[in-house]
Motif scaffolding. Structure first.
Motif, mmCIF file in Angstrom:
data_model
loop_
_atom_site.group_PDB
_atom_site.id
_atom_site.type_symbol
_atom_site.label_atom_id
_atom_site.label_comp_id
_atom_site.label_asym_id
_atom_site.label_seq_id
_atom_site.Cartn_x
_atom_site.Cartn_y
_atom_site.Cartn_z
ATOM 1 N N THR A 1 0.845 -1.192 0.000
ATOM 2 C CA THR A 1 0.000 0.000 0.000
ATOM 3 C C THR A 1 0.883 1.246 0.000
ATOM 4 N N ARG B 1 -0.525 6.432 4.275
ATOM 5 C CA ARG B 1 -1.447 7.574 4.269
ATOM 6 C C ARG B 1 -0.786 8.862 4.741
ATOM 7 N N ARG B 2 0.219 8.750 5.574
ATOM 8 C CA ARG B 2 0.909 9.945 6.078
ATOM 9 C C ARG B 2 2.224 10.200 5.362
ATOM 10 N N ASN C 1 -4.340 2.741 5.328
ATOM 11 C CA ASN C 1 -3.641 3.182 4.115
ATOM 12 C C ASN C 1 -4.511 3.006 2.879
ATOM 13 N N ALA D 1 -7.162 5.622 2.447
ATOM 14 C CA ALA D 1 -6.622 6.887 1.938
ATOM 15 C C ALA D 1 -6.172 6.762 0.482
ATOM 16 N N HIS D 2 -5.581 5.619 0.129
ATOM 17 C CA HIS D 2 -5.048 5.373 -1.222
ATOM 18 C C HIS D 2 -5.478 3.955 -1.640
#
Length: 162
Positions: free
Chosen positions: A53, A56-57, A93, A96-97
């Motif tokens: 993945t 996200r940050r 994750n 977010a993506h």
């Protein structure tokens, strides 16, 4: 069940042991050059895949090995975090993506993740119950519903590949 008798929750190893098992599994996968650690699902048994993945940050690539089974062209997992509270990082994750990649015993595949619809969930959840007789009891330990995650195939032309 007779009055006064409670159902005993099935045993789970301590959290530190579950985390250690994950580390050892990933280590075996790396040390053997990807030859050990992934397997295809069998009848009434799940397989394992390596999911990559985008963080996200951080935006960095993150990989984890998760259990799955096949549902037609889709791969299906559960975001269970070792039956502990909270969502696993890989699921956060993917929220977010959603574009990711998976490594299977027979090669790499690009996927897009989503949570199963209500109808899909009611159809797919029993497949996990077949593989683990304590599945519902373990899921009941969590204060929130365990998401069923569907990884759908996507083409090379989609979003950037992890």
């Amino acid at each position: 069940m007779p009055d006064g008798q409670e159902t005993k929750a099935p045993w789970l190893p301590p959290r530190w042991f579950i985390r250690l098992a994950w580390v050892v599994h990933r280590g075996l996968y790396r040390v053997t050059g990807s030859r050990v650690g992934l397997w295809r699902p069998r009848e009434n048994s799940w397989g394992t895949l390596r999911l990559t993945t985008t963080g996200r940050r951080t935006g960095q690539q993150r990989s984890v090995i998760i259990a799955y089974f096949e549902d037609g062209p889709n791969l299906v997992g559960v975001a269970m975090n070792g039956w502990g509270e909270g969502a696993p990082a890989w699921w956060l994750n993917l929220q977010a993506h959603p574009d990711a990649s998976v490594e299977l015993p027979d090669g790499r595949r690009l996927v897009r993740a989503r949570v199963a619809t209500d109808d899909e969930r009611s159809r797919l959840w029993p497949r996990w119950q077949e593989a683990d007789k304590n599945f519902d009891a373990h899921a009941a330990r969590r204060s929130s519903e365990t998401p069923v995650v569907v990884l759908e195939p996507r083409s090379e032309g989609g979003s950037p590949t992890p």
